[in-house]
Design a protein around this motif. Structure first.
Motif, PDB file in Angstrom:
ATOM      1  N   ALA A   1       0.829  -1.206   0.000  1.00 15.58           N
ATOM      2  CA  ALA A   1       0.000   0.000   0.000  1.00 15.58           C
ATOM      3  C   ALA A   1       0.865   1.258   0.000  1.00 15.58           C
ATOM      4  O   ALA A   1       0.572   2.229  -0.716  1.00 15.58           O
ATOM      5  CB  ALA A   1      -0.923  -0.004   1.220  1.00 15.58           C
ATOM      6  N   PHE A   2       1.919   1.252   0.786  1.00 18.75           N
ATOM      7  CA  PHE A   2       2.811   2.414   0.882  1.00 18.75           C
ATOM      8  C   PHE A   2       3.421   2.746  -0.482  1.00 18.75           C
ATOM      9  O   PHE A   2       3.392   3.898  -0.931  1.00 18.75           O
ATOM     10  CB  PHE A   2       3.918   2.129   1.902  1.00 18.75           C
ATOM     11  CG  PHE A   2       4.948   3.228   1.998  1.00 18.75           C
ATOM     12  CD1 PHE A   2       4.692   4.381   2.717  1.00 18.75           C
ATOM     13  CD2 PHE A   2       6.178   3.098   1.359  1.00 18.75           C
ATOM     14  CE1 PHE A   2       5.641   5.394   2.804  1.00 18.75           C
ATOM     15  CE2 PHE A   2       7.130   4.108   1.438  1.00 18.75           C
ATOM     16  CZ  PHE A   2       6.863   5.252   2.159  1.00 18.75           C
ATOM     17  N   PHE A   3       3.954   1.735  -1.152  1.00 19.54           N
ATOM     18  CA  PHE A   3       4.615   1.977  -2.436  1.00 19.54           C
ATOM     19  C   PHE A   3       3.612   2.346  -3.532  1.00 19.54           C
ATOM     20  O   PHE A   3       3.961   3.053  -4.484  1.00 19.54           O
ATOM     21  CB  PHE A   3       5.433   0.754  -2.855  1.00 19.54           C
ATOM     22  CG  PHE A   3       6.786   0.694  -2.205  1.00 19.54           C
ATOM     23  CD1 PHE A   3       7.813   1.515  -2.638  1.00 19.54           C
ATOM     24  CD2 PHE A   3       7.044  -0.177  -1.155  1.00 19.54           C
ATOM     25  CE1 PHE A   3       9.064   1.479  -2.044  1.00 19.54           C
ATOM     26  CE2 PHE A   3       8.285  -0.228  -0.545  1.00 19.54           C
ATOM     27  CZ  PHE A   3       9.302   0.606  -0.990  1.00 19.54           C
ATOM     28  N   LYS A   4       2.372   1.873  -3.416  1.00 17.29           N
ATOM     29  CA  LYS A   4       1.353   2.231  -4.400  1.00 17.29           C
ATOM     30  C   LYS A   4       0.854   3.664  -4.184  1.00 17.29           C
ATOM     31  O   LYS A   4       0.454   4.344  -5.136  1.00 17.29           O
ATOM     32  CB  LYS A   4       0.172   1.261  -4.335  1.00 17.29           C
ATOM     33  CG  LYS A   4       0.499  -0.153  -4.804  1.00 17.29           C
ATOM     34  CD  LYS A   4       0.728  -0.223  -6.299  1.00 17.29           C
ATOM     35  CE  LYS A   4      -0.562  -0.052  -7.072  1.00 17.29           C
ATOM     36  NZ  LYS A   4      -0.365  -0.196  -8.537  1.00 17.29           N
ATOM     37  N   LEU A   5       0.877   4.120  -2.944  1.00 20.09           N
ATOM     38  CA  LEU A   5       0.371   5.459  -2.623  1.00 20.09           C
ATOM     39  C   LEU A   5       1.350   6.573  -2.981  1.00 20.09           C
ATOM     40  O   LEU A   5       0.941   7.636  -3.435  1.00 20.09           O
ATOM     41  CB  LEU A   5       0.040   5.550  -1.129  1.00 20.09           C
ATOM     42  CG  LEU A   5      -1.317   5.034  -0.675  1.00 20.09           C
ATOM     43  CD1 LEU A   5      -1.401   5.030   0.839  1.00 20.09           C
ATOM     44  CD2 LEU A   5      -2.434   5.893  -1.252  1.00 20.09           C
ATOM     45  N   ILE A   6       2.633   6.341  -2.753  1.00 23.97           N
ATOM     46  CA  ILE A   6       3.609   7.414  -2.913  1.00 23.97           C
ATOM     47  C   ILE A   6       4.032   7.594  -4.369  1.00 23.97           C
ATOM     48  O   ILE A   6       3.954   6.670  -5.173  1.00 23.97           O
ATOM     49  CB  ILE A   6       4.863   7.178  -2.030  1.00 23.97           C
ATOM     50  CG1 ILE A   6       5.640   5.943  -2.503  1.00 23.97           C
ATOM     51  CG2 ILE A   6       4.475   7.066  -0.568  1.00 23.97           C
ATOM     52  CD1 ILE A   6       6.965   5.747  -1.791  1.00 23.97           C
ATOM     53  N   VAL A   7       4.492   8.800  -4.670  1.00 25.30           N
ATOM     54  CA  VAL A   7       5.079   9.120  -5.971  1.00 25.30           C
ATOM     55  C   VAL A   7       6.406   9.827  -5.700  1.00 25.30           C
ATOM     56  O   VAL A   7       6.440  10.841  -4.994  1.00 25.30           O
ATOM     57  CB  VAL A   7       4.160  10.033  -6.805  1.00 25.30           C
ATOM     58  CG1 VAL A   7       4.844  10.404  -8.125  1.00 25.30           C
ATOM     59  CG2 VAL A   7       2.826   9.354  -7.066  1.00 25.30           C
ATOM     60  N   ILE A   8       7.495   9.297  -6.233  1.00 23.10           N
ATOM     61  CA  ILE A   8       8.829   9.858  -5.995  1.00 23.10           C
ATOM     62  C   ILE A   8       9.395  10.374  -7.312  1.00 23.10           C
ATOM     63  O   ILE A   8       9.786   9.593  -8.175  1.00 23.10           O
ATOM     64  CB  ILE A   8       9.785   8.803  -5.399  1.00 23.10           C
ATOM     65  CG1 ILE A   8       9.133   8.093  -4.203  1.00 23.10           C
ATOM     66  CG2 ILE A   8      11.091   9.454  -4.966  1.00 23.10           C
ATOM     67  CD1 ILE A   8       9.971   6.986  -3.611  1.00 23.10           C
ATOM     68  N   ASN A   9       9.421  11.692  -7.444  1.00 18.40           N
ATOM     69  CA  ASN A   9       9.914  12.291  -8.681  1.00 18.40           C
ATOM     70  C   ASN A   9      11.182  13.121  -8.498  1.00 18.40           C
ATOM     71  O   ASN A   9      11.643  13.763  -9.445  1.00 18.40           O
ATOM     72  CB  ASN A   9       8.828  13.172  -9.315  1.00 18.40           C
ATOM     73  CG  ASN A   9       7.696  12.343  -9.897  1.00 18.40           C
ATOM     74  OD1 ASN A   9       7.924  11.236 -10.395  1.00 18.40           O
ATOM     75  ND2 ASN A   9       6.478  12.854  -9.827  1.00 18.40           N
ATOM     76  N   SER A  10      11.723  13.134  -7.287  1.00 17.40           N
ATOM     77  CA  SER A  10      12.938  13.908  -7.044  1.00 17.40           C
ATOM     78  C   SER A  10      13.714  13.294  -5.888  1.00 17.40           C
ATOM     79  O   SER A  10      13.187  12.471  -5.126  1.00 17.40           O
ATOM     80  CB  SER A  10      12.591  15.359  -6.715  1.00 17.40           C
ATOM     81  OG  SER A  10      11.909  15.429  -5.469  1.00 17.40           O
ATOM     82  N   LYS A  11      14.957  13.699  -5.745  1.00 11.67           N
ATOM     83  CA  LYS A  11      15.788  13.216  -4.643  1.00 11.67           C
ATOM     84  C   LYS A  11      15.226  13.678  -3.305  1.00 11.67           C
ATOM     85  O   LYS A  11      15.304  12.955  -2.305  1.00 11.67           O
ATOM     86  CB  LYS A  11      17.225  13.709  -4.812  1.00 11.67           C
ATOM     87  CG  LYS A  11      17.974  13.066  -5.970  1.00 11.67           C
ATOM     88  CD  LYS A  11      19.400  13.567  -6.044  1.00 11.67           C
ATOM     89  CE  LYS A  11      20.144  12.899  -7.207  1.00 11.67           C
ATOM     90  NZ  LYS A  11      21.547  13.392  -7.321  1.00 11.67           N
ATOM     91  N   LYS A  12      14.638  14.867  -3.296  1.00  9.94           N
ATOM     92  CA  LYS A  12      14.030  15.383  -2.064  1.00  9.94           C
ATOM     93  C   LYS A  12      12.894  14.468  -1.616  1.00  9.94           C
ATOM     94  O   LYS A  12      12.795  14.113  -0.437  1.00  9.94           O
ATOM     95  CB  LYS A  12      13.518  16.803  -2.295  1.00  9.94           C
ATOM     96  CG  LYS A  12      12.875  17.423  -1.055  1.00  9.94           C
ATOM     97  CD  LYS A  12      12.358  18.824  -1.348  1.00  9.94           C
ATOM     98  CE  LYS A  12      11.667  19.408  -0.119  1.00  9.94           C
ATOM     99  NZ  LYS A  12      11.119  20.764  -0.390  1.00  9.94           N
ATOM    100  N   ASP A  13      12.022  14.107  -2.558  1.00  5.19           N
ATOM    101  CA  ASP A  13      10.930  13.173  -2.250  1.00  5.19           C
ATOM    102  C   ASP A  13      11.489  11.853  -1.721  1.00  5.19           C
ATOM    103  O   ASP A  13      10.976  11.290  -0.746  1.00  5.19           O
ATOM    104  CB  ASP A  13      10.094  12.887  -3.495  1.00  5.19           C
ATOM    105  CG  ASP A  13       9.302  14.095  -3.955  1.00  5.19           C
ATOM    106  OD1 ASP A  13       9.112  15.014  -3.151  1.00  5.19           O
ATOM    107  OD2 ASP A  13       8.886  14.105  -5.128  1.00  5.19           O
TER     108      ASP A  13
END
Length: 238
Positions: free
Chosen positions: A127-139
């Motif tokens: 669920a965690f990996f499906k919810l998040i979106v990582i588009n930068s190093k900061k994220d």
């Protein structure tokens, strides 16, 4: 945003998630490695990382599983509260919602509790990996600090029921985003079941309250039925 940029961001998100997943594996492997090399109990290593671990893994769900010395068969609910305490290595008092008693009545043997602890953890991570979106190093660094934090690792180490409830809430949100009334109805049934496990998910019925007329109807109906359940079972809940 054109198709090329969408594909690029999607690929970038995927790569960051792979790295984050490997970090989680590395974290857990490091604990096991230190425990093995220095002959230290694994829970002592957890404590070094700021996680107040117990001597038994997945200790939060441990007393829900019985052995030959604490299993009972009774029509009296209070007997199952006593069973919970007798099956627990720390003699903790039962403090869960009434529906959990139904699981106690199944009398599942303690040899299976590792399976449930692992499943809870895997569903949470899914669920965690499906919810998040990582588009930068900061994220990436923000999510890495979150998922590897002592608070999250404590829930994983304890096999906390919130891991499973988090997954159910994720499914609820995912289904409600679809313009399908059958999926919407099922989502409200799901969040009602989640609230039977623990109070707080019931307030998610208002998350999509303004989406449509039917969401208002389903949300109010689900909340009202849950309140009725609480009133009827108030003494047990208290």
């Amino acid at each position: 945003m054109n198709l090329h940029n969408k594909n690029f961001l999607s690929l970038k998100d995927f790569h960051f998630k792979i790295i984050l997943f490997l970090l989680i594996i590395l974290y857990i492997s490091l604990i096991l490695f230190i425990s093995f090399v220095y002959d230290i109990n694994y829970y002592q290593v957890w404590k070094f990382f700021g996680v107040p671990a117990r001597e038994i893994l997945f200790s939060d769900i441990y007393p829900f599983f019985v052995n030959d010395f604490c299993k009972i068969n009774s029509i009296n609910t209070q007997d199952y509260y006593d069973q919970f305490k007798n099956c627990d290595a720390w003699q903790r008092i039962y403090n869960y919602m009434p529906i959990w008693v139904e699981f106690l009545k199944l009398g599942v043997h303690q040899k299976y509790y590792y399976f449930f602890g692992i499943i809870f953890s895997l569903l949470f991570y899914l669920a965690f990996f499906k919810l998040i979106v990582i588009n930068s190093k900061k994220d990436f660094f923000i999510y890495a600090l979150a998922i590897l934090s002592p608070a999250v690792m404590w829930a994983i180490e304890r096999g906390n029921s919130d891991l499973f409830i988090f997954f159910l809430c994720f499914i609820y949100i995912s289904l409600l985003q679809r313009n399908n009334i059958i999926a919407n109805i099922f989502s409200y049934i799901l969040i009602f079941f989640s609230a039977l496990l623990k109070f707080y998910p019931i307030f998610l019925v208002f998350l999509f309250f303004k989406k449509s007329f039917w969401n208002k109807i389903f949300g109010i109906a689900t909340f009202s039925i849950f309140l009725l359940y609480v009133l009827v079972n108030f003494s047990d809940i208290l």
